[in-house]
Design an enzyme around this catalytic site. Structure first.
Site, short mmCIF file in Angstrom:
data_model
loop_
_atom_site.label_atom_id
_atom_site.label_comp_id
_atom_site.label_asym_id
_atom_site.label_seq_id
_atom_site.Cartn_x
_atom_site.Cartn_y
_atom_site.Cartn_z
CD GLU A 21 -3.22 0.27 0.27
OE1 GLU A 21 -2.77 1.30 -0.29
OE2 GLU A 21 -4.42 -0.06 0.20
CG ASN A 150 -8.84 2.45 0.53
OD1 ASN A 150 -7.62 2.61 0.62
ND2 ASN A 150 -9.43 1.34 0.96
CG ASP A 201 -7.58 -0.31 -2.03
OD1 ASP A 201 -6.97 0.60 -1.45
OD2 ASP A 201 -7.60 -1.47 -1.61
#
Length: 294
Positions: A21, A150, A201
């Site tokens: 991430e 997100n 996301d």
């Protein structure tokens, strides 16, 4: 339905991360950075030489902002820290929440030099998190009752912000003060993705204002116009594609992280690239992330 464009990129890093991430790129050093949140690691890849470095972390980091050649701002489950790039030492900078049950998640730099950063429960408990604005050490809560923050990104002129709660899957849009990165009105739904497979996301917004979004669970990066229309889908060879970042000397390449989080042995065997880091292979009109001004 948008036709999926086949993957024509490459694997940038073979390391399989539980939760890759928070990627970003430092044009001053030609280095791409990203996190393995659950593994408490900070990964660095010098694009030209291919030199890869992994820095163990004392916490679960999720987002980085460049300050200057010697300093980086890191968001983590223990708050915000400044990392010395030469020594790797950390200095406490600001507290996000006094809640050990939460951790940081997605975030992005606003053109004003401020940071938006989201928090969430460690087990994605419903409504446990929030989204914050951080400027010169001052932390301001923007949105509460967030489960999985997100999709945080901003229009090139800084006048519009985007975000999503992946548990709800509404891409939200809000007018901002370009000078501060603070909202000037109420957020509204830009695109309702709740009825479509996968989760919205991480996102980045390119120089034309297009939103490039990693679609968790679908192995894809979707492209949306500023009015919420999905105009393209690019395949990624890992189901849990998590977050994109513009990379390269011209910010014209796209890095995409992925994850094997919550996959059992059978699922991982069927998804052998899960957790690897990719270059999408598409030519993009990207932008370098603004620096954070402490």
């Amino acid at each position: 339905m948008t036709e999926t464009i086949a993957f024509s990129g490459k694997i940038l890093c073979e390391a399989t991360l539980e939760l890759g991430e928070g990627p970003t790129f430092d044009p001053a050093t030609g280095t791409a950075w990203w996190f393995n949140i659950k593994g408490k690691e900070l990964h660095a890849l010098h694009l030209e030489s291919g030199r890869k470095t992994v820095h163990p972390l004392p916490f679960m980091g999720s987002v980085m902002a460049i300050i200057d050649p010697e300093q980086q701002l890191i968001a983590s489950d223990q708050g915000l820290f400044i990392r010395n790039t030469q020594t790797g030492a950390f200095k406490a900078y600001a507290t996000l929440e006094d809640n050990p049950e939460n951790r940081s998640n997605d975030g992005r730099m606003h053109p004003s030099g401020s940071l938006w950063i989201g928090t969430m429960g460690r087990r994605a408990e419903k409504g446990a998190g929030a989204i914050y604005h951080v400027a010169k050490g001052t932390v301001t809560k923007l949105y509460s009752n967030i489960s999985i923050p997100n999709g945080i990104c901003f229009s090139p002129d800084g006048s519009t912000g985007y975000f999503v709660d992946s548990a709800v899957n509404y891409i939200m849009k809000v007018a901002l003060d370009p000078e501060t990165g603070l909202p000037t009105g109420d957020a509204a739904v830009l695109s309702d993705q709740s009825g479509n497979p996968g989760d919205v996301d991480g996102s980045v917004c390119d120089a034309d204002g297009l939103i490039w979004n990693a679609r968790w669970g679908q192995g894809a990066v979707d492209v949306y116009t500023p009015d919420g229309m999905r105009v393209a889908r690019y395949a990624v060879p890992a189901t849990q594609s998590s977050c994109p970042a513009f990379i390269g000397a011209k910010a014209d390449r796209l890095l995409v992280t992925s994850a094997w989080q919550d996959m059992d042995a059978k699922a991982r065997a069927a998804d052998p690239n899960a957790g690897k880091t990719f270059e999408l292979g598409a030519l993009v009109k990207g932008r370098f992330e603004p620096i954070y001004r402490p």
